[in-house]
Write a protein that holds these residues in place. Structure first.
Motif, PDB file in Angstrom:
ATOM      1  N   SER A   1       0.842  -1.204   0.000  1.00  0.00           N
ATOM      2  CA  SER A   1       0.000   0.000   0.000  1.00  0.00           C
ATOM      3  C   SER A   1       0.874   1.251   0.000  1.00  0.00           C
ATOM      4  N   PHE A   2       0.411   2.263  -0.721  1.00  0.00           N
ATOM      5  CA  PHE A   2       1.158   3.510  -0.853  1.00  0.00           C
ATOM      6  C   PHE A   2       1.419   4.117   0.527  1.00  0.00           C
ATOM      7  N   GLN A   3       0.379   4.164   1.362  1.00  0.00           N
ATOM      8  CA  GLN A   3       0.511   4.817   2.669  1.00  0.00           C
ATOM      9  C   GLN A   3       1.535   4.103   3.544  1.00  0.00           C
ATOM     10  N   LYS A   4       1.467   2.788   3.588  1.00  0.00           N
ATOM     11  CA  LYS A   4       2.393   2.027   4.441  1.00  0.00           C
ATOM     12  C   LYS A   4       3.818   2.144   3.913  1.00  0.00           C
ATOM     13  N   LYS A   5       3.946   2.153   2.574  1.00  0.00           N
ATOM     14  CA  LYS A   5       5.286   2.284   1.979  1.00  0.00           C
ATOM     15  C   LYS A   5       5.900   3.630   2.337  1.00  0.00           C
ATOM     16  N   GLU A   6       5.039   4.636   2.340  1.00  0.00           N
ATOM     17  CA  GLU A   6       5.495   5.982   2.678  1.00  0.00           C
ATOM     18  C   GLU A   6       5.962   6.004   4.153  1.00  0.00           C
ATOM     19  N   ALA A   7       5.193   5.363   5.024  1.00  0.00           N
ATOM     20  CA  ALA A   7       5.570   5.313   6.445  1.00  0.00           C
ATOM     21  C   ALA A   7       6.854   4.516   6.618  1.00  0.00           C
ATOM     22  N   LEU A   8       6.973   3.445   5.862  1.00  0.00           N
ATOM     23  CA  LEU A   8       8.175   2.607   5.944  1.00  0.00           C
ATOM     24  C   LEU A   8       9.393   3.365   5.403  1.00  0.00           C
ATOM     25  N   PHE A   9       9.176   4.133   4.356  1.00  0.00           N
ATOM     26  CA  PHE A   9      10.223   4.978   3.778  1.00  0.00           C
ATOM     27  C   PHE A   9      10.833   5.856   4.890  1.00  0.00           C
ATOM     28  N   HIS A  10       9.973   6.460   5.706  1.00  0.00           N
ATOM     29  CA  HIS A  10      10.483   7.313   6.784  1.00  0.00           C
ATOM     30  C   HIS A  10      11.159   6.471   7.872  1.00  0.00           C
ATOM     31  N   ALA A  11      10.626   5.275   8.132  1.00  0.00           N
ATOM     32  CA  ALA A  11      11.238   4.398   9.150  1.00  0.00           C
ATOM     33  C   ALA A  11      12.590   3.859   8.687  1.00  0.00           C
ATOM     34  N   CYS A  12      12.839   3.972   7.381  1.00  0.00           N
ATOM     35  CA  CYS A  12      14.116   3.501   6.806  1.00  0.00           C
ATOM     36  C   CYS A  12      14.972   4.691   6.368  1.00  0.00           C
ATOM     37  N   PHE A  13      14.941   5.719   7.170  1.00  0.00           N
ATOM     38  CA  PHE A  13      15.794   6.894   6.938  1.00  0.00           C
ATOM     39  C   PHE A  13      15.606   7.486   5.536  1.00  0.00           C
ATOM     40  N   ASP A  14      14.364   7.530   5.119  1.00  0.00           N
ATOM     41  CA  ASP A  14      13.992   8.184   3.844  1.00  0.00           C
ATOM     42  C   ASP A  14      14.750   7.617   2.638  1.00  0.00           C
ATOM     43  N   GLN A  15      14.849   6.322   2.569  1.00  0.00           N
ATOM     44  CA  GLN A  15      15.535   5.700   1.430  1.00  0.00           C
ATOM     45  C   GLN A  15      14.550   5.552   0.258  1.00  0.00           C
ATOM     46  N   GLU A  16      14.925   6.165  -0.860  1.00  0.00           N
ATOM     47  CA  GLU A  16      14.073   6.184  -2.059  1.00  0.00           C
ATOM     48  C   GLU A  16      13.721   4.781  -2.545  1.00  0.00           C
ATOM     49  N   SER A  17      14.620   3.860  -2.323  1.00  0.00           N
ATOM     50  CA  SER A  17      14.390   2.486  -2.744  1.00  0.00           C
ATOM     51  C   SER A  17      13.076   1.956  -2.153  1.00  0.00           C
TER      52      SER A  17
END
Ligand code: FMN
Length: 203
Positions: free
Chosen positions: A53-69
């Motif tokens: 899901s887009f929302q969860k990926k976005e939250a995970l992105f922040h939990a992973c130090f904003d990694q674009e991957s």
């Protein structure tokens, strides 16, 4: 693609094609590579969280130090492993797993207990549990490369935040490793590796 070719052409992908999602069958196959991965004593004290899901990926992105991957991935998989208490040879989970094997449960436990006690005495239980997830991710990554899908292992994460995003209880789960998957939006990078002469010691 054969195994060696998949190894040669896999690269740590940081930007994925956001227009091209993965088919359900592709995701299922990647997860199957994880499921079939061996674990120590066959205990499978893990769980694979698939974030689409887009929302969860976005939250995970922040939990992973904003990694674009993570942000651009078609799917990010987090391998969670149980906390050390669940590896107790007298615990319900070990019994449930142990009962699946051909030998009677007491035989399995007698075999497992000394190793568990050894790991515990060395303070290595958590490390042992976490390391299982690395094998699953490695297989998922090479397997997906064989299908033309790229990936990147993600060790840069804030564990508490990742657990929160995944609604996982920190008393029960720890984060082993994550990996992002998708079709790349960047050129394959050449391999930078030492030669076998440099790395191998024969005995
Ligand atoms: C265990 C592990 C953790 C990694 N964590 C990250 C990470 O958090 N972020 C990242 O951009 N790359 C990460 N990488 C990717 C490596 O930097 C990359 O695989 C390595 O430089 C070799 O490049 P290659 O995969 O393209 O051959 C990780 C790789 C491994 C094996």
């Amino acid at each position: 693609m054969d195994f060696l070719e998949a190894m040669q052409h896999r690269f740590a992908c940081k930007q994925y094609d956001r227009q091209r999602m993965l088919e359900e069958l592709e995701i299922h196959t990647i997860l199957e590579y994880g499921r079939l991965t061996p674990t120590s004593f066959g205990l499978e004290l893990w769980s694979f969280h698939v974030v689409k899901s887009f929302q969860k990926k976005e939250a995970l992105f922040h939990a992973c130090f904003d990694q674009e991957s993570v942000r651009t991935s078609a799917v990010t998989v987090a391998v969670l492993v149980r906390t050390a208490a669940f590896a107790n040879p007298d615990g319900d989970l070990v019994h449930t797993r142990g009962k699946r094997f051909p030998d009677p449960l007491p035989v399995f436990i007698d075999d497992y207990r000394p190793y568990y006690e050894f790991l515990k005495s060395e303070g290595r239980l958590d490390c042992w549990l976490r390391s299982q997830g690395y094998l699953a991710i490695a297989n998922m990554m090479t397997g997906s490369a064989a299908m033309g899908i790229q990936s990147c292992a993600i060790e840069g994460f804030d564990e508490k935040k990742v657990l929160r995003v995944l609604d996982a209880n920190a008393d029960q789960w720890q984060v082993s490793l994550l990996a992002t998957f998708g079709y790349p939006a960047e050129q394959e990078r050449p391999k930078i590796r030492e030669s076998l002469d440099e790395l191998v010691v024969y005995h």
